[in-house]
Design an enzyme around this catalytic site. Structure first.
Site, PDB file in Angstrom:
ATOM      1  N   SER A  45      30.467  32.328  63.852  1.00 60.50           N
ATOM      2  CA  SER A  45      31.879  32.077  64.087  1.00 60.50           C
ATOM      3  C   SER A  45      32.163  30.574  64.105  1.00 60.50           C
ATOM      4  O   SER A  45      31.245  29.749  64.179  1.00 60.50           O
ATOM      5  CB  SER A  45      32.320  32.711  65.415  1.00 60.50           C
ATOM      6  N   ASP A  47      32.934  26.912  65.187  1.00 61.75           N
ATOM      7  CA  ASP A  47      32.558  26.072  66.326  1.00 61.75           C
ATOM      8  C   ASP A  47      31.334  26.598  67.070  1.00 61.75           C
ATOM      9  O   ASP A  47      31.135  26.290  68.242  1.00 61.75           O
ATOM     10  CB  ASP A  47      33.734  25.918  67.303  1.00 61.75           C
ATOM     11  N   ASP A 123      25.452  25.212  54.712  1.00 63.95           N
ATOM     12  CA  ASP A 123      26.283  25.322  55.911  1.00 63.95           C
ATOM     13  C   ASP A 123      27.538  26.084  55.527  1.00 63.95           C
ATOM     14  O   ASP A 123      28.385  25.588  54.787  1.00 63.95           O
ATOM     15  CB  ASP A 123      26.632  23.919  56.423  1.00 63.95           C
ATOM     16  N   CYS A 124      27.654  27.317  56.009  1.00 56.46           N
ATOM     17  CA  CYS A 124      28.764  28.190  55.606  1.00 56.46           C
ATOM     18  C   CYS A 124      29.900  28.132  56.622  1.00 56.46           C
ATOM     19  O   CYS A 124      29.650  28.051  57.828  1.00 56.46           O
ATOM     20  CB  CYS A 124      28.285  29.627  55.458  1.00 56.46           C
ATOM     21  N   LEU A 482      62.859  42.767  30.700  1.00 58.38           N
ATOM     22  CA  LEU A 482      63.491  43.299  31.903  1.00 58.38           C
ATOM     23  C   LEU A 482      64.260  44.588  31.614  1.00 58.38           C
ATOM     24  O   LEU A 482      64.609  44.869  30.461  1.00 58.38           O
ATOM     25  CB  LEU A 482      64.453  42.260  32.486  1.00 58.38           C
ATOM     26  N   SER A 485      67.317  44.748  29.139  1.00 56.31           N
ATOM     27  CA  SER A 485      67.195  43.667  28.151  1.00 56.31           C
ATOM     28  C   SER A 485      67.545  44.138  26.747  1.00 56.31           C
ATOM     29  O   SER A 485      67.916  43.326  25.889  1.00 56.31           O
ATOM     30  CB  SER A 485      65.771  43.107  28.163  1.00 56.31           C
ATOM     31  N   SER A 488      64.732  49.378  24.518  1.00 56.39           N
ATOM     32  CA  SER A 488      64.835  50.723  23.942  1.00 56.39           C
ATOM     33  C   SER A 488      65.803  50.753  22.778  1.00 56.39           C
ATOM     34  O   SER A 488      65.566  51.436  21.763  1.00 56.39           O
ATOM     35  CB  SER A 488      65.274  51.723  25.025  1.00 56.39           C
ATOM     36  N   SER A 555      56.680  46.814  31.415  1.00 54.33           N
ATOM     37  CA  SER A 555      55.306  46.278  31.480  1.00 54.33           C
ATOM     38  C   SER A 555      55.313  44.849  32.025  1.00 54.33           C
ATOM     39  O   SER A 555      55.065  43.900  31.294  1.00 54.33           O
ATOM     40  CB  SER A 555      54.622  46.346  30.116  1.00 54.33           C
TER      41      SER A 555
END
Length: 645
Positions: A45, A47, A123-124, A482, A485, A488, A555
């Site tokens: 942990s 410190d 040192d992690c 969008l 837009s 289709s 998409s």
């Protein structure tokens, strides 16, 4: 400890003790070169004193130049260290942010050596948000020193780091109960912490560990036994590190495997396959098998820069020359012929999620295992692990630092071994295809039975024959933009014109597909990803049938559009970006969806509370504010007919 100062950057030895006379230097250096190397990490942990401990090890092993020591003493005074005491953590916490906050953020690697062994220590960081860094440090370690503050006992991060160390395969664990000076070197405190940790360790499968009471700041039980702990009769930390068994004999005894890193062909007369021997031993004359193809041959030479070898063993780099001209490339695995590893494309694995963005089930990530990189998709987790209770909890995704078990599928067979048998062919990372960020570390458990029972069925009528019958080249026109837009509308006009020209087409509209094939999907990010994956698979089948396929899907994510592009044959995918500003699309609002989204009645609506990632390099861009749908459709058809001609 040796009085030779070797910096992690590779600096020359700074000084030697008076005991080393000139004629002994060659013998000393020869002995030094033959020392074994121990890689270990310090974790726990925040410190708990990890950086202080490493600083103490560097100081006691005389790995500090005089000018560094003077600077360290000056810096120690600045941060408030009293008297002649030195703040050893400052040797390791090199980042300014770390010194200001008093914590370790990045993984810091340091080198030191003793008379018996050389060491690389990582040192992690202790904070939970930097767990990803800890996994990086642990991936190459032989041993883990898990620190516990004697005043605080076993904490959440202690458990998390212990679980990860065990998961990654570190079997040598040292429990260093630090800051014993702050609890009066009380044996009862030490014993209580060891009992508490032992109970947790047994529950996660840690069978053995070495507990040592220490004070990194005062130096108790670091390099020598401390008179402050007469009740402790075990080894000092350095003594244990010098003598712990890290023999790699287990890898040497296992069957031979070598992932191919490079096909070495400097001229027409030489062809070899270079890589790191992962396990086992290989000799000229040995029968080998190349995977995943399964082709066999015999080793004729083992070539290195220092000349040919009689054998190569685990941990050595080598170039193998084979008796036959077998097809072998980077990412393939050369293995002993009669004991090859498996190859599969579906697996169960444990994942440690390392990214701030949660895992998106169904999204394609790059999976890198050894020298092989493939595309992989992840299913929703079977469960995530609560590191405190070790309960298996239900989850729909994996968040930062989560540990979970999930199934994954790759687009190509992957040569592998379960991680418990071999880390090189069992451990992998996942990489985001858009950002190139490493998002997860993983350990393969086993291949799924269905992966072994499902085979590709060959058919006599090819996709080329289907296309020739229709006198056209298959194409996938992917309209994206969008809602509102005009996708289709334009796609429908394009199909009408192509149909009039006698072309064989089919239009997959996003709304229509959700009435049937994708009726079970909602509009979360995960559902959107699966929506596009299914549509892409259907579109690919249709192009295999020789059709010109048009799709009209929002998409919204680049990753999924790229996934569909990769499904298609080279040159068949055309991304058509119907570029209509949000303000204009919302003004049109033909279906009233924007109004519902603004009123909070429609969640996860693209452009309002869900993002749209615009294409960066589409094949065709249509600005509907300046180009009519009819003109755009005519432009697309003209381009397509020109290609088909």
């Amino acid at each position: 400890m040796d009085q030779i100062n070797v910096q992690s950057g590779g600096a020359e030895a700074a000084y030697v003790t008076d005991a080393l006379i000139a004629e002994d230097i060659d013998a000393y250096l020869d002995t030094h070169q033959r020392k074994t190397m121990l890689r270990f990490i310090t974790c726990g942990s925040v410190d708990d004193g990890k950086s202080t401990l490493i600083g103490r090890l560097l100081y006691d092993s005389k790995m500090i130049f005089e000018d560094q020591l003077a600077l360290l003493q000056a810096d120690s005074k600045k941060v408030g260290t009293q008297g002649a005491e030195i703040d050893f953590a400052l040797l390791v916490d090199g980042l300014a942010a770390e010194r200001e906050q008093g914590i370790t953020i990045d993984v810091a690697y340091r080198f030191f050596n003793t008379e018996k062994r050389k060491f690389i220590v990582a040192d992690c960081p202790g904070h939970e948000q930097y767990t990803r860094n800890m996994v990086t440090g642990a991936s190459t370690a032989d041993l883990a020193v898990i620190l516990i503050d004697a005043r605080k006992g076993v904490l959440v991060q202690t458990r998390r780091h212990s679980y990860l160390c065990h998961l990654i395969g570190i079997r040598n664990i040292v429990l260093a109960v630090n800051k014993m000076d702050l609890v009066g070197y009380d044996a009862a405190v030490f014993d209580a912490i060891v009992r508490d940790y032992a109970a947790f360790a047994r529950s996660i499968g840690i069978e053995d560990f070495t507990a040592i009471p220490i004070s990194g700041f005062k130096g108790d039980n670091i390099t020598a036994p401390s008179s402050n702990t007469p009740w402790y009769t075990g080894p000092s930390l350095v003594e244990h590190l010098e003598t712990v068994d890290i023999a790699a004999s287990a890898d040497a005894e296992r069957p031979f495997r070598m992932p191919v890193q490079w096909v070495n062909r400097p001229d027409l007369d030489f062809r070899g396959f270079s890589g790191l021997v992962a396990t086992g031993t290989v000799r000229p004359g040995d029968a080998i098998r190349v995977l995943p193809s399964g082709k066999t041959s015999t080793v004729t030479r083992i070539v290195t820069l220092d000349g040919d070898l009689d054998q190569a063993v685990a941990g050595q780099y080598a170039t193998l020359c084979l008796a036959d001209e077998v097809d072998c490339s980077r990412g393939d695995v050369i293995a002993t012929a009669d004991q090859p590893p498996q190859a599969a494309d579906q697996f169960e694995a444990t994942l440690v999620w390392l990214d701030d963005e949660p895992m998106l089930p169904g999204r394609a990530y790059w999976l890198k295992l050894a020298t092989k990189t493939v595309s992989a998709t992840i299913q929703p987790p079977k469960y995530v692990v609560d590191v405190n209770s070790l309960e298996h909890l239900a989850a729909k995704t994996l968040e930062l630092n989560a540990i979970g078990v999930a199934e994954l599928a790759t687009d190509k067979p992957l040569v592998f071994e379960p991680y418990a048998q071999g880390h090189m062919l069992g451990g992998f990372v996942l990489i985001d295809k858009i950002t190139n960020a490493t998002v997860a570390a993983g350990m393969l458990h086993f291949s799924l039975r269905r992966a072994q029972n499902v085979h590709w069925q060959s058919v006599d009528v090819s996709r080329e024959a289907h296309a020739a019958l229709k006198n056209q080249q298959p194409r996938l026109l992917w309209f994206t933009g969008l809602s509102g837009s005009g996708k289709s509308t334009i796609a429908n006009l394009v199909e009408k014109q192509l149909h009039a020209l006698g072309k064989h087409t089919f239009l997959l509209d996003g709304d229509n597909v959700r009435h049937g094939l994708n009726k079970d999907l909602g509009f979360t990010e995960a559902d959107r990803i699966e929506n596009i994956r299914r549509a892409g698979e259907v579109a690919k089948l249709m192009t295999d049938a020789g059709l010109i396929v048009l799709t009209a899907f929002i998409s919204p994510f680049r990753a999924e559009r790229e996934m569909v592009r990769n499904m298609a044959n080279a040159g068949e995918f055309l991304e058509i970006f119907v570029d209509t500003p949000l303000e204009e699309a919302e003004r049109r609002d033909v279906k009233g969806l924007y109004r519902k989204a603004r009123a909070g009645q429609l969640k996860n609506f693209t452009g309002i509370d869900s993002p749209y990632e615009a294409p960066e390099n589409p094949e065709i861009r249509i600005d509907t504010t300046v180009e009519s749908p009819e003109a755009a459709a005519q432009r697309i058809v003209s381009l397509l007919i020109g290609e088909q001609a």
